[in-house]
Design an enzyme around this catalytic site. Structure first.
Site, PDB file in Angstrom:
ATOM      1  N   GLY A  37      -0.377   2.710 -12.613  1.00 31.62           N
ATOM      2  CA  GLY A  37      -1.286   1.575 -12.698  1.00 31.62           C
ATOM      3  C   GLY A  37      -2.744   1.974 -12.650  1.00 31.62           C
ATOM      4  N   ASP A  58      -4.862   7.249  -4.187  1.00 32.50           N
ATOM      5  CA  ASP A  58      -4.044   6.115  -3.763  1.00 32.50           C
ATOM      6  C   ASP A  58      -2.916   6.708  -2.926  1.00 32.50           C
ATOM      7  OD1 ASP A  58      -3.266   3.401  -3.681  1.00 32.50           O
ATOM      8  OD2 ASP A  58      -1.767   3.768  -5.230  1.00 32.50           O
ATOM      9  N   CYS A  60      -1.838   0.672   0.482  1.00 30.61           N
ATOM     10  CA  CYS A  60      -1.303  -0.695   0.524  1.00 30.61           C
ATOM     11  C   CYS A  60      -0.730  -0.951   1.915  1.00 30.61           C
ATOM     12  CB  CYS A  60      -0.254  -0.918  -0.567  1.00 30.61           C
ATOM     13  SG  CYS A  60       1.150   0.208  -0.509  1.00 30.61           S
TER      14      CYS A  60
END
Length: 445
Positions: free
Chosen positions: A118, A182, A235
């Site tokens: 992504g 990430d 996240c």
């Protein structure tokens, strides 16, 4: 009445302590349905693409100019535009970090923990085909999915690697302008849409994640050019993995400064939980320009012209303009790739995709790859056919069936859904043999 029994009790207790009066609103968010979003791919998508699937969309994502929410009753993953790489299905909150990183055309970028792709595909959209992206995923099966998504979105200037950060740091000391980290995390922000993630969670797992994140950030620091920027994101809601991890990193590396920091809470925004911060490395001695000049690039060996005869014929017969398509060629056994300009030297690394995979040199012929079809557009080729998204012909093509068109010239033909490339067909006397990959074909009429 709320039923949050799937949430670990230690997680609930910690969040109540961290959030105070906001805790009950946070807890109620777990009773709400997940909110779905997609992001249009600027390499392919235009206003016509957005208008064509407007019936699926339910407003834009405020922090992402290409991001849109969609109606959960719709299934954009099975629409032909998805197969054509017109958009990427991605949680709205996950679109924030790359917007903070703000890559520019010409940047040399690294996405260090990239699967499923992504953020890499989002970075590539901002590069506009200029500069280079190394998209890395240490876990091999996840790296394969990453490579497939890079291909689907028609990205030409990306190298997909599968290495651990310490190995990359040995090769790319003070090299990258922008780095996306990430980081693997405890995944607390995913609890609402994936209850199974709760089963793997524990306070000990959070501590282990924080230790691993510190190591990854240290390796990213080593690879960042002075003046360059890192976006660190997770996240998770854990301060140990987020704010405290970043504070410890900045304290360890005084030439790094925190530029921006943002947390997205599911009870405050339309999206899942996410944390992101932007960090910048000081260029104390004004070394960045010199370091850019000293960057090591991949040293290409000249390919014997005789090996490229059939490829050259393919270019002449298929493309409107062949300029640049014989530059930066890399031949590995019988597989032909085109590397981006100023490609980093990736020798010694495990590489899944060395730039754009052009195709295979077979006996007496060149067979173009599906990746090449997805990277081209109809204006670049001599022969193409466009079918509507709901047409029988397009459905037949996606099922792997041959097509018939009497007024088409023989040769390789780019098959499009509306104006967006989808795959190859090869025309012989009006019969178009289907070259859509078998693994991607539909199996329902």
């Amino acid at each position: 009445m709320s039923d949050n029994s799937f949430l670990p009790i230690d997680f609930i207790n910690r969040m109540e302590q961290d959030l105070g009066p906001d805790f009950h609103a946070f807890l109620r968010s777990f009773d709400e349905n997940k909110i779905s979003a997609l992001r249009f791919n600027p390499i392919k998508a235009d206003e016509k693409a957005k208008a064509a699937i407007e019936y699926m969309l339910e407003g834009s994502v405020e922090w992402s100019p290409n991001g849109y929410y969609y109606n959960d009753n719709e299934r954009p993953g099975i629409h032909p535009y998805h197969a054509a790489g017109v958009y990427y299905i991605q949680d709205a909150s996950a679109q924030l970090p790359v917007e903070m990183l703000s890559p520019k055309p010409g940047d040399i970028c690294l996405d260090l923990c990239a699967a499923p792709g992504g953020k890499s595909t989002q970075i590539a959209g901002y590069l506009e085909g200029k500069g280079v992206l190394i998209s890395n995923e240490p876990v091999k099966n996840r790296a394969k999915i990453l490579s497939e998504n890079i291909e689907r979105l028609g990205i030409r200037n990306c190298i997909v690697t599968s290495e651990y950060p310490d190995k990359l740091a040995e090769n790319f000391y003070e090299y990258f302008d922008k780095i996306m980290v990430d980081a693997p995390c405890s995944g607390e922000g995913m609890f609402r849409k994936n209850h199974d993630a709760c089963k793997e969670w524990s306070l000990e797992a959070v501590q282990a994640c924080a230790a691993r994140q510190a190591e990854i950030l240290d390796r990213a620091y080593e690879m960042l050019i002075p003046g360059g920027r890192i976006c660190y994101s997770t996240c998770t809601f854990s301060r140990l993995e987020d704010e405290e991890a970043v504070a410890a990193f900045v304290a360890k590396h005084p030439d790094m400064r925190l530029v921006q920091e943002r947390r997205l809470w599911p009870h405050e925004v339309k999206g899942e939980g996410h944390y992101a911060c932007l960090l910048e490395k000081a260029d104390i001695d004004n070394r960045s320009q010199e370091l850019r000049k000293e960057r090591k690039h991949y040293s290409l060996k000249r390919i014997n012209d005789n090996l490229l005869i059939n490829y050259s014929l393919f270019l002449k017969d298929t493309l409107n303009n062949t300029k640049g398509w014989k530059d930066n060629l890399l031949l590995i056994n019988d597989l032909l790739y085109m590397l981006p300009d100023e490609c980093p030297d990736f020798q010694g690394l495990h590489v899944l995709r060395g730039g754009l995979f052009l195709g295979t040199l077979k006996k007496n012929r060149f067979e173009p790859s599906h990746a090449l079809a997805l990277a081209l557009n109809k204006d670049e080729v001599k022969h193409y056919i466009s079918f509507g998204a709901n047409s029988k012909e397009l459905n037949d093509y996606l099922l792997g069936q041959s097509l018939r068109k009497d007024d088409i010239s023989d040769g390789w033909t780019l098959i499009n859904v509306d104006d967006y490339s989808l795959g190859w067909g090869k025309a012989v006397k009006g019969q178009i043999k289907n070259h859509y990959p078998k693994g991607l074909r539909r199996y329902d009429a």
